[in-house]
Design an enzyme around this catalytic site. Structure first.
Site, PDB file in Angstrom:
ATOM      1  N   HIS A 241       0.844  -1.196   0.000  1.00  0.00           N
ATOM      2  CA  HIS A 241       0.000   0.000   0.000  1.00  0.00           C
ATOM      3  C   HIS A 241       0.877   1.243   0.000  1.00  0.00           C
ATOM      4  CE1 HIS A 241       0.573   1.508   4.173  1.00  0.00           C
ATOM      5  NE2 HIS A 241       0.818   0.237   4.454  1.00  0.00           N
ATOM      6  N   CYS A 242       0.303   2.353  -0.522  1.00  0.00           N
ATOM      7  CA  CYS A 242       0.969   3.647  -0.451  1.00  0.00           C
ATOM      8  C   CYS A 242       0.140   4.532   0.475  1.00  0.00           C
ATOM      9  CB  CYS A 242       1.126   4.259  -1.845  1.00  0.00           C
ATOM     10  SG  CYS A 242      -0.445   4.579  -2.682  1.00  0.00           S
ATOM     11  N   ALA A 243       0.176   5.836   0.284  1.00  0.00           N
ATOM     12  CA  ALA A 243      -0.510   6.736   1.212  1.00  0.00           C
ATOM     13  C   ALA A 243      -2.027   6.612   1.142  1.00  0.00           C
ATOM     14  CB  ALA A 243      -0.106   8.180   0.929  1.00  0.00           C
TER      15      ALA A 243
END
EC number: 2.7.1.211
Length: 467
Positions: free
Chosen positions: A26-28
């Site tokens: 996942h990213c932000a």
């Protein structure tokens, strides 16, 4: 509303079950899932899951938008249910052969910069607060003038506002080593060497108060405070060189010999070759950006404001972090931020119009939070969850961004920092510019909202029934 555990279970089922998941990260704002068989993924089912603000396939991954904070919790619940997570660097290796060379390069640049963004955002907030506390108008409210501010206090604020930029090469080299499979601490030390106080300070050289050290009579060697490209490419070459060394150095000597060789070879290469060449490239990029920002009659704002969010879709927008850093380092202010903030606010205005106009409760529940997210500076939920899905709202948002960007350029707005926009971005304009900044955002939201409400969206056009 379903619990995070239930949502995680629904996500796993919708993408074809645990056996179809190759890796997950996942990213932000997005949950990124690589699958073995795309045909087993039910995208429509994914989009119906609670808290999902949109889903799409890009760069070899199914990306499900949950938004800041939520995505961390969903990722944790997914891994708790037995799905093996992976680091973004590992996922990068798995997707390395997907997309063209330009897309891969931009994706890699983004992987390097994403971990650094939070400290740059914090620094931007500190800059805004410092601008507020040292603004003559604000001080006058308390019967003070700038000379009344303690030098020790100013020194303390400089620690908050300057540290991230002074040691930026260390952060970039650390993150680049991490992404390319090297030892991050070696990258960190290499980056610190690039800003060693033993070298002529880059800002002092630029200001004419210091001279470069010339090796062999023609190679200029300076520190690289605030620079990005030298540290970035030093990190790439250094990480690959480290991996090459580890394959050849005997295990008994690896702990001592490999770091020694990597740091020795890379500091020579960085200061003598990569640094001088890439410093030149940075200056060219900066000059090109200045040329675009210097276009007359607000054309720079019109062009950048219109196209910015199109670029966000491709993921290329990560490179703008570098441009903003260079603008702050060379000019002392950031004319790019007020143009981009209008583009971001406009997408929020378009999503807000969809939420107001639709009769669908589910779409309202998606559009309103997405617009709020955009007003806080993150447009992915609004773009992928609402505007781009229905087409015209996205275009109306682009028009709003172009008009507000034009206005920002005409008003010559100048941010005191970077990385925050719209509502949080007000901290970068807490001086005589604040009213103009608010005007730019109001125009962006207003234009996009009115155009979307009147011409850009209706339930009937998309066969949306009230539900």
């Amino acid at each position: 509303m379903a619990s995070n555990s239930e949502i995680a279970k629904q996500v796993i089922e919708s993408v074809g079950g645990e056996d179809n998941i190759q890796s997950i990260a996942h990213c932000a704002t997005r949950l990124r899932i690589m699958v073995h068989d795309r045909e087993q993924v039910n995208v429509e089912a994914v989009e119906q899951i609670d808290k999902v603000k949109g889903a799409f396939y890009n760069s070899g991954q199914y990306q499900i938008i949950f938004g800041t904070g939520t995505v961390n919790r969903i990722y944790e619940e997914v891994t708790n249910q037995g799905v093996t997570g992976t680091s973004k660097s590992e996922m990068k290796e798995e997707t390395a052969k997907q997309g063209n060379a330009f897309q891969r390069a931009i994706r890699t640049f983004g992987d390097v910069f994403v971990p650094i963004i939070p400290v740059l955002v914090a620094t931007g907030l500190f800059m805004g607060l410092r601008g507020l506390l040292t603004q003559e108008t604000v001080l006058a409210w308390f019967g003070l003038v700038p000379d009344d501010i303690s030098e020790n206090f100013l020194l303390f604020t400089q620690v908050l506002t300057d540290t991230a930029f002074v040691f930026l090469p260390a952060l970039v080299a650390w993150s680049t080593f991490r992404v390319f499979g090297g030892t991050p601490i070696i990258g960190l030390v290499l980056g610190l060497m690039l800003v060693s106080p033993s070298l002529p300070n880059a800002w002092a050289v630029a200001g004419g108060t210091a001279e470069p050290i010339y090796f062999l009579g023609f190679i200029p060697v300076i520190g690289y405070q605030g620079s990005v490209l030298p540290a970035f490419f030093a990190g790439i070459v250094g990480a690959k060189f480290e991996r090459w060394c580890r394959k050849r150095v005997p295990e008994a000597l690896d702990l001592i010999v490999t770091p020694f060789l990597v740091l020795l070879v890379m500091i020579v290469l960085s200061l003598m070759v990569l640094g001088p060449i890439l410093h030149l490239v940075e200056n060219w990029i900066f000059s090109g950006t200045l040329a675009l920002l210097g276009l007359p009659f607000g054309l720079s704002g019109l062009i950048i404001g219109f196209f910015n969010q199109i670029i966000v879709i491709t993921g290329v927008h990560h490179i703008f972090n570098f441009l903003e850093i260079q603008l702050l380092e060379n000019l002392g202010y950031n004319p790019f931020n007020p143009i981009v903030t209008g583009a971001i606010a406009a997408q929020g205005g378009a999503a807000l119009a969809v939420g107001v106009k639709t009769q669908s409760k589910k779409l309202k529940a998606l559009a309103f939070p997405s617009s709020i997210s955009a007003f806080l500076g993150i447009t992915e939920p609004a773009i992928f969850g609402v505007n781009l899905r229905y087409g015209k709202p996205f275009i109306m948002g682009l028009i709003g961004g172009g008009i507000s960007g034009f206005l920002a350029a005409i008003l010559e707005l100048k941010a005191t920092g970077m990385a925050i926009t719209v509502i949080p971005g007000t901290l970068l304009y807490l001086n005589e510019q604040i009213f103009y900044y608010l005007l730019v955002n109001i125009v962006a939201i207003g234009v996009a909202f009115v155009l979307t409400y009147m011409f850009g969206f209706s339930d009937k056009d998309h066969n949306i029934n009230e539900k």
